[in-house]
Design a protein around this motif. Sequence first.
Motif, mmCIF file in Angstrom:
data_model
loop_
_atom_site.group_PDB
_atom_site.id
_atom_site.type_symbol
_atom_site.label_atom_id
_atom_site.label_comp_id
_atom_site.label_asym_id
_atom_site.label_seq_id
_atom_site.Cartn_x
_atom_site.Cartn_y
_atom_site.Cartn_z
ATOM 1 N N GLU A 249 -132.875 3.451 -95.626
ATOM 2 C CA GLU A 249 -134.133 3.596 -94.882
ATOM 3 C C GLU A 249 -135.333 3.692 -95.815
ATOM 4 O O GLU A 249 -136.430 3.250 -95.471
ATOM 5 C CB GLU A 249 -134.079 4.832 -93.972
ATOM 6 N N VAL A 250 -135.116 4.262 -96.993
ATOM 7 C CA VAL A 250 -136.215 4.362 -97.970
ATOM 8 C C VAL A 250 -136.611 2.969 -98.430
ATOM 9 O O VAL A 250 -137.793 2.619 -98.463
ATOM 10 C CB VAL A 250 -135.818 5.259 -99.165
ATOM 11 N N TRP A 251 -135.607 2.154 -98.786
ATOM 12 C CA TRP A 251 -135.893 0.793 -99.216
ATOM 13 C C TRP A 251 -136.593 0.017 -98.104
ATOM 14 O O TRP A 251 -137.594 -0.676 -98.328
ATOM 15 C CB TRP A 251 -134.622 0.086 -99.649
ATOM 16 N N ALA B 35 -136.458 0.692 -105.028
ATOM 17 C CA ALA B 35 -135.755 1.329 -103.911
ATOM 18 C C ALA B 35 -134.533 0.505 -103.501
ATOM 19 O O ALA B 35 -133.482 1.072 -103.170
ATOM 20 C CB ALA B 35 -136.705 1.520 -102.729
ATOM 21 N N LYS B 36 -134.650 -0.818 -103.537
ATOM 22 C CA LYS B 36 -133.508 -1.667 -103.181
ATOM 23 C C LYS B 36 -132.354 -1.441 -104.152
ATOM 24 O O LYS B 36 -131.205 -1.220 -103.733
ATOM 25 C CB LYS B 36 -133.907 -3.140 -103.195
ATOM 26 N N THR B 37 -132.649 -1.485 -105.438
ATOM 27 C CA THR B 37 -131.615 -1.284 -106.454
ATOM 28 C C THR B 37 -130.922 0.060 -106.279
ATOM 29 O O THR B 37 -129.694 0.148 -106.301
ATOM 30 C CB THR B 37 -132.233 -1.377 -107.869
ATOM 31 N N HIS B 38 -131.706 1.095 -106.058
ATOM 32 C CA HIS B 38 -131.125 2.430 -105.936
ATOM 33 C C HIS B 38 -130.462 2.660 -104.573
ATOM 34 O O HIS B 38 -129.565 3.485 -104.458
ATOM 35 C CB HIS B 38 -132.179 3.489 -106.270
ATOM 36 N N SER B 39 -130.879 1.931 -103.565
ATOM 37 C CA SER B 39 -130.189 1.995 -102.271
ATOM 38 C C SER B 39 -128.824 1.330 -102.374
ATOM 39 O O SER B 39 -127.834 1.835 -101.837
ATOM 40 C CB SER B 39 -131.017 1.308 -101.185
ATOM 41 N N GLU B 40 -128.774 0.196 -103.078
ATOM 42 C CA GLU B 40 -127.499 -0.503 -103.259
ATOM 43 C C GLU B 40 -126.498 0.328 -104.060
ATOM 44 O O GLU B 40 -125.293 0.203 -103.873
ATOM 45 C CB GLU B 40 -127.734 -1.850 -103.944
ATOM 46 N N ARG B 41 -126.994 1.181 -104.924
ATOM 47 C CA ARG B 41 -126.128 2.057 -105.734
ATOM 48 C C ARG B 41 -125.780 3.358 -105.018
ATOM 49 O O ARG B 41 -125.057 4.175 -105.545
ATOM 50 C CB ARG B 41 -126.816 2.382 -107.052
ATOM 51 N N GLY B 42 -126.365 3.560 -103.830
ATOM 52 C CA GLY B 42 -126.079 4.771 -103.071
ATOM 53 C C GLY B 42 -126.911 5.972 -103.481
ATOM 54 O O GLY B 42 -126.673 7.081 -103.009
ATOM 55 N N ILE B 43 -127.913 5.779 -104.329
ATOM 56 C CA ILE B 43 -128.759 6.883 -104.791
ATOM 57 C C ILE B 43 -129.825 7.216 -103.749
ATOM 58 O O ILE B 43 -130.160 8.383 -103.548
ATOM 59 C CB ILE B 43 -129.398 6.531 -106.153
#
Length: 129
Positions: free
Chosen positions: A75-77, A63-71
């Motif tokens: 809040e999910v992370w 979730a962190k990786t995909h939050s950083e990419r804007g995916i």
Amino acid sequence: MHDPTPYPIRLADSIASQLGQLSEHLAHSSPQQAAQILGQVLDFDDGILGRITGLMSTGSRFAKTHSERGILPPEVWLAVGRAANELDAVGRDLDEHVGTLRALAEAPASTRPASPAPVASALVVRRRR
């Protein structure tokens, strides 16, 4: 006919089903069997709770990786990370009681203390209506 559901999804469904079955076994177990089941579930290194905590930690990194990419929204992370941290804290708190559960599970019936009659406890909180 080929099942189009990816293997990891089928695996997660199977594990969830097996956890439901384990819950049913626990509900109908003798105290000794229940202690044995709980001792295995709560073992933080090799038990179910520790493995689920590890799974949630992996999910948090995803979730962190995909939050950083804007995916994913941040809040999910944060929610997945918080869940992983809380499971870790709960697991560590419960891990100290695994030895007590395993001792009950391994004790012969003749050496286990007889179950006293239920009594009110200071831990019981009553709500007014």
